[in-house]
Design a protein around this motif. Structure first.
Motif, PDB file in Angstrom:
ATOM      1  N   VAL A 199      -5.195   6.528   4.153  1.00 34.10           N
ATOM      2  CA  VAL A 199      -3.901   6.185   3.560  1.00 34.10           C
ATOM      3  C   VAL A 199      -3.032   7.433   3.562  1.00 34.10           C
ATOM      4  O   VAL A 199      -3.452   8.484   3.082  1.00 34.10           O
ATOM      5  CB  VAL A 199      -4.056   5.656   2.123  1.00 34.10           C
ATOM      6  CG1 VAL A 199      -2.693   5.451   1.482  1.00 34.10           C
ATOM      7  CG2 VAL A 199      -4.846   4.361   2.119  1.00 34.10           C
ATOM      8  N   VAL A 200      -1.868   7.318   4.147  1.00 29.67           N
ATOM      9  CA  VAL A 200      -0.981   8.473   4.269  1.00 29.67           C
ATOM     10  C   VAL A 200       0.092   8.432   3.199  1.00 29.67           C
ATOM     11  O   VAL A 200       0.733   7.405   2.997  1.00 29.67           O
ATOM     12  CB  VAL A 200      -0.324   8.486   5.668  1.00 29.67           C
ATOM     13  CG1 VAL A 200       0.734   9.575   5.748  1.00 29.67           C
ATOM     14  CG2 VAL A 200      -1.382   8.675   6.739  1.00 29.67           C
ATOM     15  N   MET A 210       6.162   8.199  -1.753  1.00 29.44           N
ATOM     16  CA  MET A 210       4.870   7.538  -1.560  1.00 29.44           C
ATOM     17  C   MET A 210       3.803   8.178  -2.441  1.00 29.44           C
ATOM     18  O   MET A 210       2.944   7.482  -2.991  1.00 29.44           O
ATOM     19  CB  MET A 210       4.504   7.664  -0.078  1.00 29.44           C
ATOM     20  CG  MET A 210       3.695   6.550   0.456  1.00 29.44           C
ATOM     21  SD  MET A 210       4.419   4.935   0.174  1.00 29.44           S
ATOM     22  CE  MET A 210       2.926   3.968   0.242  1.00 29.44           C
ATOM     23  N   GLU A 245       9.926  -4.352   2.016  1.00 30.99           N
ATOM     24  CA  GLU A 245      10.138  -5.031   3.290  1.00 30.99           C
ATOM     25  C   GLU A 245       8.805  -5.270   3.987  1.00 30.99           C
ATOM     26  O   GLU A 245       7.814  -4.610   3.686  1.00 30.99           O
ATOM     27  CB  GLU A 245      11.012  -4.151   4.200  1.00 30.99           C
ATOM     28  CG  GLU A 245      12.454  -4.096   3.795  1.00 30.99           C
ATOM     29  CD  GLU A 245      13.263  -3.170   4.702  1.00 30.99           C
ATOM     30  OE1 GLU A 245      12.799  -2.809   5.806  1.00 30.99           O
ATOM     31  OE2 GLU A 245      14.373  -2.817   4.285  1.00 30.99           O
ATOM     32  N   THR A 286       5.692  -2.526   5.081  1.00 25.35           N
ATOM     33  CA  THR A 286       5.833  -1.232   4.395  1.00 25.35           C
ATOM     34  C   THR A 286       4.513  -0.740   3.806  1.00 25.35           C
ATOM     35  O   THR A 286       4.366   0.461   3.539  1.00 25.35           O
ATOM     36  CB  THR A 286       6.856  -1.301   3.242  1.00 25.35           C
ATOM     37  OG1 THR A 286       6.627  -2.491   2.494  1.00 25.35           O
ATOM     38  CG2 THR A 286       8.280  -1.297   3.769  1.00 25.35           C
ATOM     39  N   GLY A 287       3.574  -1.669   3.552  1.00 28.19           N
ATOM     40  CA  GLY A 287       2.298  -1.241   2.973  1.00 28.19           C
ATOM     41  C   GLY A 287       1.986  -1.905   1.639  1.00 28.19           C
ATOM     42  O   GLY A 287       1.293  -1.314   0.804  1.00 28.19           O
ATOM     43  N   LYS A 288       2.455  -3.129   1.448  1.00 24.18           N
ATOM     44  CA  LYS A 288       2.189  -3.821   0.177  1.00 24.18           C
ATOM     45  C   LYS A 288       0.711  -4.192   0.044  1.00 24.18           C
ATOM     46  O   LYS A 288       0.122  -4.017  -1.017  1.00 24.18           O
ATOM     47  CB  LYS A 288       3.068  -5.085   0.057  1.00 24.18           C
ATOM     48  CG  LYS A 288       4.555  -4.764   0.020  1.00 24.18           C
ATOM     49  CD  LYS A 288       5.389  -5.999  -0.158  1.00 24.18           C
ATOM     50  CE  LYS A 288       5.281  -6.973   0.997  1.00 24.18           C
ATOM     51  NZ  LYS A 288       5.778  -6.413   2.268  1.00 24.18           N
ATOM     52  N   LEU A 327      -1.707  -2.681   1.458  1.00 20.09           N
ATOM     53  CA  LEU A 327      -2.395  -1.415   1.273  1.00 20.09           C
ATOM     54  C   LEU A 327      -2.343  -0.972  -0.196  1.00 20.09           C
ATOM     55  O   LEU A 327      -3.339  -0.524  -0.763  1.00 20.09           O
ATOM     56  CB  LEU A 327      -1.705  -0.391   2.161  1.00 20.09           C
ATOM     57  CG  LEU A 327      -2.361   0.946   2.289  1.00 20.09           C
ATOM     58  CD1 LEU A 327      -2.941   1.069   3.682  1.00 20.09           C
ATOM     59  CD2 LEU A 327      -1.350   2.032   2.050  1.00 20.09           C
ATOM     60  N   GLN A 372       3.003 -12.980  -0.930  1.00 20.11           N
ATOM     61  CA  GLN A 372       4.205 -13.831  -0.775  1.00 20.11           C
ATOM     62  C   GLN A 372       4.277 -14.824  -1.929  1.00 20.11           C
ATOM     63  O   GLN A 372       4.415 -16.030  -1.743  1.00 20.11           O
ATOM     64  CB  GLN A 372       4.219 -14.550   0.582  1.00 20.11           C
ATOM     65  CG  GLN A 372       4.198 -13.632   1.786  1.00 20.11           C
ATOM     66  CD  GLN A 372       5.401 -12.673   1.870  1.00 20.11           C
ATOM     67  OE1 GLN A 372       6.297 -12.643   1.014  1.00 20.11           O
ATOM     68  NE2 GLN A 372       5.435 -11.864   2.907  1.00 20.11           N
ATOM     69  N   LEU A 388       1.876   9.612   9.522  1.00 20.33           N
ATOM     70  CA  LEU A 388       1.344   8.285   9.848  1.00 20.33           C
ATOM     71  C   LEU A 388       1.020   8.203  11.335  1.00 20.33           C
ATOM     72  O   LEU A 388      -0.058   7.754  11.731  1.00 20.33           O
ATOM     73  CB  LEU A 388       2.356   7.197   9.498  1.00 20.33           C
ATOM     74  CG  LEU A 388       2.439   6.764   8.031  1.00 20.33           C
ATOM     75  CD1 LEU A 388       3.710   5.957   7.789  1.00 20.33           C
ATOM     76  CD2 LEU A 388       1.220   5.952   7.618  1.00 20.33           C
TER      77      LEU A 388
HETATM   78  N1  LIG Z   1       0.712   4.739   3.742  1.00 27.09           N
HETATM   79  C1  LIG Z   1      -0.002   4.201   4.743  1.00 27.09           C
HETATM   80  N2  LIG Z   1      -0.997   4.887   5.304  1.00 27.09           N
HETATM   81  C2  LIG Z   1      -1.712   4.363   6.333  1.00 27.09           C
HETATM   82  N3  LIG Z   1      -1.496   3.149   6.851  1.00 27.09           N
HETATM   83  C3  LIG Z   1      -0.511   2.398   6.322  1.00 27.09           C
HETATM   84  C4  LIG Z   1       0.282   2.879   5.235  1.00 27.09           C
HETATM   85  N4  LIG Z   1       1.175   1.918   4.904  1.00 27.09           N
HETATM   86  C5  LIG Z   1       0.946   0.897   5.733  1.00 27.09           C
HETATM   87  N5  LIG Z   1      -0.062   1.163   6.583  1.00 27.09           N
HETATM   88  C6  LIG Z   1      -0.584   0.272   7.642  1.00 27.09           C
HETATM   89  O1  LIG Z   1       0.524  -0.464   8.165  1.00 27.09           O
HETATM   90  C7  LIG Z   1       0.188  -1.821   8.373  1.00 27.09           C
HETATM   91  C8  LIG Z   1       1.085  -2.717   7.540  1.00 27.09           C
HETATM   92  O2  LIG Z   1       0.800  -2.519   6.165  1.00 27.09           O
HETATM   93  P1  LIG Z   1       0.623  -3.753   5.139  1.00 27.09           P
HETATM   94  O3  LIG Z   1      -0.096  -4.870   5.796  1.00 27.09           O
HETATM   95  O4  LIG Z   1       0.058  -3.215   3.877  1.00 27.09           O
HETATM   96  O5  LIG Z   1       2.162  -4.138   4.959  1.00 27.09           O
HETATM   97  P2  LIG Z   1       2.807  -5.314   4.084  1.00 27.09           P
HETATM   98  O6  LIG Z   1       3.906  -4.695   3.314  1.00 27.09           O
HETATM   99  O7  LIG Z   1       1.725  -6.000   3.312  1.00 27.09           O
HETATM  100  O8  LIG Z   1       3.413  -6.258   5.211  1.00 27.09           O
HETATM  101  P3  LIG Z   1       3.797  -7.830   5.077  1.00 27.09           P
HETATM  102  O9  LIG Z   1       5.079  -7.895   4.300  1.00 27.09           O
HETATM  103  O10 LIG Z   1       4.004  -8.277   6.492  1.00 27.09           O
HETATM  104  O11 LIG Z   1       2.669  -8.516   4.394  1.00 27.09           O
HETATM  105  C9  LIG Z   1      -1.275  -1.949   8.023  1.00 27.09           C
HETATM  106  O12 LIG Z   1      -2.020  -1.780   9.197  1.00 27.09           O
HETATM  107  C10 LIG Z   1      -1.520  -0.791   7.073  1.00 27.09           C
HETATM  108  O13 LIG Z   1      -2.844  -0.365   7.070  1.00 27.09           O
END
Ligand SMILES: Nc1ncnc2c1ncn2[C@@H]1O[C@H](COP(=O)(O)OP(=O)(O)OP(=O)(O)O)[C@@H](O)[C@H]1O
Ligand SMILES: [Mg+2]
Length: 318
Positions: A13-14, A20, A42, A45-47, A49, A113, A194
């Protein structure tokens, strides 16, 4: 920098940007408790995660994390999926079955969602989130569970509340601690770390021998707007890795639209930004260009240092 916690699930995780890092620090503290958390941001973005972080960075990590992707389960099914049912509750209910909330006991239920939940399920969810009690479908016994509820949405749930499609009381209950993952273009310090992490992953998979990005490649990556956020960056790096058979990723390995930088701040977005957003982003960009030197940034922006300081404070720009 990346090793904020030693939990293996959270390796890679970055968090290089202050935004962040603060978010993950807060999430680590929240991981200790049971307060519901609403994660907004959006797409890409990493929700997800962050939801994993909330689960794995605390004592719940030894129990299940169960994800419910609200739009993909038909609402008639979702109710029994969540709450379970007793035998005979409906035609197909031959055997009693525990629902996801029961199965997650001690752990976390993650509603992805969440804005897509039907009004009926929103009402039922409100009750569980409030007092952690529910009954299986067709059941009379009240079940009490210890679960943490995490919800995520890529739209602004407040707007869904204003539009009348999302219950205000549920929104307030879920958003006791609202976490917003900023779009990647608002935390450009994360882009290269990243990209390097994703490249290292490809190197481990032996997709590429590449160990670094050429200067033009890093510049292009840093300058692009990333409308698809981290997910888009990951795909771009995976593609670039396939094209790279040497030590260094040349800019030619990037898709052309990333090299042809759009001329405007608002190009390549799914939504037209407000004047305030543009101002915030431009201030950030200028500060980045002058490596944070206040006087130079103020001169470029044509405002006083005091005015710059005020704006940074107002927009939360470090
Ligand atoms: N800070 C981070 N460090 C490493 N990898 C990341 C980071 N943030 C996101 N990622 C990677 O980017 C990708 C998208 O992240 P994630 O699925 O968490 O997004 P999301 O916001 O849930 O997207 P959605 O709205 O489409 O559900 C994943 O492969 C995740 O592992
Ligand atoms: Mg997600």
């Amino acid at each position: 920098m990346t090793a904020l916690t030693p939990v293996p699930e959270l390796a890679g995780v970055v968090a290089a940007s202050p935004a962040m890092r603060d978010l993950l620090k807060l999430a680590s503290r929240l991981a200790e408790g049971r307060t519901p958390v609403l994660i907004q941001g959006e797409s890409g973005t990493g929700k997800d995660l962050l939801a994993h972080w909330l689960h794995h960075a605390g004592p719940r990590r030894d129990y299940p994390l169960i994800k419910v992707h609200c739009p993909s389960i038909p609402s008639e099914l979702l109710e029994s999926e969540l709450f379970g049912h007793e035998a005979g509750a409906f035609t197909d209910a031959k055997q009693p079955k525990a629902g996801k909330i029961e199965l997650a006991a001690g752990g976390t239920v993650f509603f992805d969602q969440v804005q897509d939940l039907t009004p009926n399920l929103q009402a039922k969810l409100l009750r569980v989130v409030e007092d952690c009690r529910f009954e299986r479908l067709g059941g009379t016994e009240t079940i009490e569970v210890d679960v943490r509820f995490v919800a995520a949405s890529s739209v602004d749930v407040r707007q869904a509340v204003s539009a009348g499609t999302f219950r205000q009381d549920l929104y307030h209950r879920l958003s006791v601690v609202p976490l917003t993952v900023p779009p990647l273009r608002e935390r450009r310090d994360d882009i290269l770390p990243l990209a390097e992490t994703f490249l290292a992953r490809e190197r481990q998979r032996r997709t590429t021998p590449a160990r670094a990005f050429a200067r033009e490649t890093s510049e292009a990556l840093k300058g692009y707007a990333w409308p698809g956020n981290v997910r888009e960056l990951r795909s771009v790096i995976e593609r670039a890795a396939l094209y790279t058979t040497s030590d260094v990723v040349a800019s030619a390995a990037l898709p052309p639209h990333i090299l042809e930088q759009p001329a405007t701040l608002w190009a390549g977005r799914d939504r037209r930004p407000s004047l305030k957003e543009i101002e915030k982003e431009y201030i950030r960009y200028v500060l980045d260009q002058v490596a944070g030197q206040q006087t130079r940034a103020a001169a470029i922006l044509g405002i006083s240092r005091k005015a710059l300081w005020e704006k940074r404070r107002r927009y939360g720009i470090r």
